[in-house]
Write a protein that holds these residues in place. Structure first.
Motif, PDB file in Angstrom:
ATOM      1  N   GLY A   1     -53.763 -64.924  16.324  1.00  0.00           N
ATOM      2  CA  GLY A   1     -54.602 -65.042  17.560  1.00  0.00           C
ATOM      3  C   GLY A   1     -55.576 -64.284  17.752  1.00  0.00           C
ATOM      4  N   LEU A   2     -56.543 -64.969  18.501  1.00  0.00           N
ATOM      5  CA  LEU A   2     -57.934 -64.079  18.512  1.00  0.00           C
ATOM      6  C   LEU A   2     -58.154 -63.624  19.917  1.00  0.00           C
ATOM      7  N   ILE A   3     -58.653 -62.475  20.177  1.00  0.00           N
ATOM      8  CA  ILE A   3     -59.133 -61.993  21.475  1.00  0.00           C
ATOM      9  C   ILE A   3     -60.581 -61.827  21.145  1.00  0.00           C
ATOM     10  N   SER A   4     -61.140 -62.782  21.986  1.00  0.00           N
ATOM     11  CA  SER A   4     -62.767 -62.889  22.166  1.00  0.00           C
ATOM     12  C   SER A   4     -63.318 -61.855  23.197  1.00  0.00           C
TER      13      SER A   4
ATOM     14  N   ILE B   1     -55.538 -60.769  15.413  1.00  0.00           N
ATOM     15  CA  ILE B   1     -54.285 -60.106  14.897  1.00  0.00           C
ATOM     16  C   ILE B   1     -53.679 -61.232  14.241  1.00  0.00           C
ATOM     17  N   ALA B   2     -53.306 -61.185  13.089  1.00  0.00           N
ATOM     18  CA  ALA B   2     -52.667 -61.896  12.177  1.00  0.00           C
ATOM     19  C   ALA B   2     -51.109 -61.701  12.046  1.00  0.00           C
ATOM     20  N   THR B   3     -50.227 -62.301  12.503  1.00  0.00           N
ATOM     21  CA  THR B   3     -48.835 -61.852  12.701  1.00  0.00           C
ATOM     22  C   THR B   3     -47.865 -62.634  11.401  1.00  0.00           C
ATOM     23  N   ASN B   4     -48.311 -63.373  10.776  1.00  0.00           N
ATOM     24  CA  ASN B   4     -47.697 -63.929   9.740  1.00  0.00           C
ATOM     25  C   ASN B   4     -48.473 -64.913   8.871  1.00  0.00           C
ATOM     26  N   GLN B   5     -48.199 -65.001   7.445  1.00  0.00           N
ATOM     27  CA  GLN B   5     -48.982 -65.926   6.660  1.00  0.00           C
ATOM     28  C   GLN B   5     -50.353 -65.435   6.529  1.00  0.00           C
ATOM     29  N   PHE B   6     -50.682 -64.418   6.727  1.00  0.00           N
ATOM     30  CA  PHE B   6     -52.157 -63.969   6.629  1.00  0.00           C
ATOM     31  C   PHE B   6     -52.323 -64.111   5.019  1.00  0.00           C
ATOM     32  N   SER B   7     -53.728 -64.051   4.647  1.00  0.00           N
ATOM     33  CA  SER B   7     -54.139 -64.317   3.285  1.00  0.00           C
ATOM     34  C   SER B   7     -53.828 -63.034   2.431  1.00  0.00           C
ATOM     35  N   ALA B   8     -54.028 -63.222   1.015  1.00  0.00           N
ATOM     36  CA  ALA B   8     -53.794 -61.919   0.143  1.00  0.00           C
ATOM     37  C   ALA B   8     -55.068 -60.980   0.317  1.00  0.00           C
ATOM     38  N   GLY B   9     -55.785 -61.397   0.966  1.00  0.00           N
ATOM     39  CA  GLY B   9     -56.782 -60.036   1.297  1.00  0.00           C
ATOM     40  C   GLY B   9     -56.450 -59.174   2.241  1.00  0.00           C
ATOM     41  N   LEU B  10     -55.340 -59.382   3.012  1.00  0.00           N
ATOM     42  CA  LEU B  10     -54.922 -58.561   3.801  1.00  0.00           C
ATOM     43  C   LEU B  10     -53.418 -58.128   3.313  1.00  0.00           C
ATOM     44  N   GLY B  11     -53.436 -56.863   3.681  1.00  0.00           N
ATOM     45  CA  GLY B  11     -52.028 -56.071   3.118  1.00  0.00           C
ATOM     46  C   GLY B  11     -51.883 -54.992   3.607  1.00  0.00           C
ATOM     47  N   ARG B  12     -50.947 -53.893   2.986  1.00  0.00           N
ATOM     48  CA  ARG B  12     -50.299 -52.916   3.502  1.00  0.00           C
ATOM     49  C   ARG B  12     -49.574 -52.864   4.777  1.00  0.00           C
ATOM     50  N   SER B  13     -48.953 -54.201   4.810  1.00  0.00           N
ATOM     51  CA  SER B  13     -48.341 -54.373   6.041  1.00  0.00           C
ATOM     52  C   SER B  13     -47.302 -55.560   5.963  1.00  0.00           C
ATOM     53  N   GLY B  14     -46.007 -55.384   6.494  1.00  0.00           N
ATOM     54  CA  GLY B  14     -45.044 -56.464   6.459  1.00  0.00           C
ATOM     55  C   GLY B  14     -44.837 -56.973   7.977  1.00  0.00           C
ATOM     56  N   SER B  15     -45.876 -56.328   8.721  1.00  0.00           N
ATOM     57  CA  SER B  15     -45.846 -56.696  10.364  1.00  0.00           C
ATOM     58  C   SER B  15     -46.936 -57.520  10.670  1.00  0.00           C
TER      59      SER B  15
END
Length: 713
Positions: free
Chosen positions: A140-143, A224-238
């Motif tokens: 979701g995007l908060i503009s 805020i990416a809650t699931n299936q974010f790209s491999a460029g994002l990490g250090r979180s399982g949430s």
């Protein structure tokens, strides 16, 4: 394009390090514009010039379509752009308003018309689609319009993340986090969320959760990416919150505001027991100001924002009334002062180079209730927190060619939290009341993080590839004065008999079960060098197989060097060695593959998306501190007999030498009852892993309305 020798040397050096050392990178705090250019027969058009011009700064980014008619512009600052497509023998196509959003790829397919009477074809209608047709990410995007227009109680921008489906408030879990906002996404633990600001890590590696807040007026938007974010994002399982701050523009713009909540307008809290007859006082004053503009028009810009909050609140407390032998309820002050500020400058050093600098600080102090083991605490069971946070960040975006962009960033953040009791202890744990000062304070945690990252993006055929690397050096320390003042476990709230035979009935006649105190009450638990190095790398491929089908495939690898106290195995208490199985080593198998698809209809009004991925959480350094601090030696706890052990059950009086509340820590030591215990890290402990399966649809029946449904497992 000429590329300087120093640039080539720096790039070569970095990629040598990248190939020889496992590193990792966060997705840059930027946006991507991509698409395909075809003629009216559907054939790919090669060599079409695509120009994106920022409406705020007049900076331009250019590329051209390849043999597949595909183009991609990466590393663009989020904002509104004018996009032009120029081809020989075709009218120039102009999209006058294309809004690019942080962390997202905006798909813009273009079909130029053959040049006729008109030399240009202007399209005024906004070209940013409501339906995601390019990836399988659930986000979701908060503009900026949300951030500026929606009311926020306390003006913490992260609260707006609760507008995104699947996000709920998570409970605070640590005394240093009483004023922070913690988000739980899709049922995951909020403590494991990842917050990045302009691509820099803004997380507390000591105890978890976010670090500093920044002024609401300084936030341009966040994803805020809650699931299936790209491999460029990490250090979180949430989830990952990708925040981008505002930059200056060619126009001077600013704002000033103040927000006042007066005690006269304050309603009673719904949880307050009205029968107590208490009227808790609460007032808040917040002052915010921001200003930005050009340093050199079309070349350099600046922006700054500052906010100060002064709050006077109260906490419900109890007080022992010895005259009536009852607990009287009342209120105790809980003030808060919070100063936050952010300044940023951007410099378009050349047509190929954009440099960004940012500095943020937070200075906060507050008084709040200590952690309670009873239903209510006294006024002395409050604690004073003092938080200082500073961060400096730098980013360099370099256009290497028409289809290749590199972004290097560096940041350093420094955090110190100090918690002290409002008055000296010890803690008196009555059956109905917690009095005195918490045995858990004073305590202090410190963290300093150095972060380097580099991401390169390039377009090849119908592929848009991203590869990157990141290194973090976290220096942390714990300074804990816990159990120094001790804890007294009492059996009764009020005395009922002259048990010490001094002719008076007072608190020295109270029954005490046991007392707990450090065996070295003047020696703090000092744990320096609770350090860790984080390495990882990723590669991501967004492959537009067909105009209606996009595949996203990525692989991420992460490694932490010392979250398991590996460097101090030889310092472990010999008593625990029989309980440890195998050898302790770093968790080296954190490979995180991810694959997703997006199937869209012609015109982009409908999409079906889904995917699978593996995601790893970070391990906080608090785990290491527990093994180092609670090893049976560093913080030995003496449990001493209370006066109940000296009680004559026939007469009800104390034997000579019995401890009293005036001298509670004089009883004999109870062997084997050390309350600190021994904490052990299992040798096979690994970073927590989460597997995500998702499937969802989006449908836009009208131009300004979209329906979305996602299933997450």
């Amino acid at each position: 394009m000429r590329i300087g020798l120093s640039t080539i040397s720096a790039s070569c050096l970095f990629w040598v390090l990248f190939l020889t050392t496992p590193l990792a990178a966060q997705q840059p705090a930027a946006a991507v514009l991509s698409g395909r250019v075809t003629d009216q027969t559907g054939a790919a058009m090669t060599g079409v010039k695509i120009v994106a011009r920022s409406k705020a700064t007049e900076t331009r980014s250019e590329t051209s379509t390849n043999d597949s008619g595909f183009y991609a512009l990466s590393g663009l600052p989020a904002g509104e752009y004018e996009v032009r497509a120029q081809a020989a023998n075709f009218a120039e196509t102009i999209y006058e308003s294309v809004v690019l959003q942080v962390g997202r790829t905006t798909a813009l397919d273009i079909t130029p018309r053959v040049k006729g009477v008109a030399e240009q074809l202007s399209i005024v209608e906004p070209a940013t689609p409501l339906v995601n047709t390019t990836s399988g990410v659930i986000d979701g995007l908060i503009s900026s319009s949300f951030i500026e227009g929606l009311p926020l109680n306390g003006r913490n921008y992260l609260e707006l993340a609760l507008l995104i489906p699947g996000n709920t408030p998570a409970p605070n879990f640590d005394p240093t986090k009483t004023g922070t906002v913690v988000i739980s996404s899709a049922g995951q633990l909020g403590r494991g969320g990842n917050i990045t600001i302009d691509g820099g890590d803004n997380n507390d590696d000591v105890v978890g959760g976010p670090l500093n807040n920044i002024p609401q007026d300084a936030v341009q938007e966040f994803q805020i990416a809650t699931n299936q974010f790209s491999a460029g994002l990490g250090r979180s399982g949430s989830s990952v919150a990708n925040v981008v701050t505002k930059s200056g523009s060619n126009a001077v713009h600013g704002a000033f505001s103040f927000f006042l909540r007066d005690d006269a307008l304050q309603a009673l809290p719904p949880t307050l027991d009205r029968s107590l007859g208490l009227d808790p006082s609460f007032d808040r004053q917040q002052y915010a100001a921001s200003l930005g503009g050009p340093i050199v028009k079309d070349k350099a810009w600046w922006f700054g924002a500052v906010e100060f909050r002064n709050q006077d609140g109260a906490v419900l407390v109890g007080e022992r009334n010895t005259a009536t032998a009852s607990i009287t309820r009342g209120l105790a002050p809980a003030p808060l002062n919070d100063l936050i500020a952010t300044v940023r400058s951007d410099w378009q050093a050349s047509a190929q180079d954009l440099l960004t600098f940012r500095y943020s600080l937070q200075l906060e102090d507050d008084v709040s209730a200590s952690t309670l083991a009873r239903a209510i605490g006294s006024a002395s069971q409050r604690q004073s927190s003092d938080n200082h946070f500073h961060v400096g960040a730098f980013a360099w975006t370099r256009v290497l060619s028409a289809r290749t962009v590199n972004r290097f960033s560096f940041s350093e953040n420094n955090f110190r939290n100090r918690i002290t009791p409002v008055q000296p202890g010890p803690q008196l744990t009555f059956p109905s009341l917690q009095d005195g000062a918490s045995f858990r304070v004073p305590q202090e945690t410190r963290q300093n993080r150095l972060q380097f990252s580099d991401t390169i993006s390039w377009a090849v055929g119908r592929h848009r590839l991203d590869a990157g690397a990141e290194f973090q050096k976290i220096d942390a320390a714990f300074f804990l004065e816990v159990f120094q003042q001790g804890r007294i476990e009492l059996v009764q709230d009020f005395p009922d008999f002259d048990r010490n035979q001094d002719g008076r009935v007072n608190d020295d006649d109270l029954l005490i079960a046991v007392t707990l105190r450090s065996a070295f009450p003047t020696r703090p638990l000092d744990l320096p060098d609770a350090d860790n190095k984080h390495f990882a790398f990723f590669i991501q491929d967004n492959f537009r197989v067909k105009p209606w089908l996009t595949l996203s495939m990525g692989l991420r690898y992460e490694l932490d060097t010392d979250v398991k106290n590996v460097s101090r195995v030889d310092e472990l208490n010999p008593l625990i060695l029989p309980f440890l199985k195998g050898e302790r080593h770093r968790d080296k198998n954190n490979f995180a593959p991810r694959v997703a698809f997006n199937i869209s209809s012609e015109g982009g009004r409908f999409s079906l998306r889904g995917g699978y991925g593996i995601f790893y959480d970070r391990i906080t350094l608090e785990i290491e501190s527990l093994e180092r601090g609670l090893d049976g030696r560093a913080l030995p706890i003496e449990v001493r007999a209370g006066n109940t052990f000296f009680l004559d059950t026939t007469s009800g009086v104390f034997a000579p030498g019995a401890p009293t509340l005036s001298s509670p820590f004089t009883g004999f030591i109870l062997p084997g009852a050390g309350a600190g215990g021994i904490n052990i890290i299992d040798n096979s402990m690994q970073n927590p892993m989460v597997q995500h399966f998702t499937l969802g649809v989006q449908w836009s029946p009208t131009r300004d309305f979209v329906l979305r449904a996602d299933g997450v497992h």
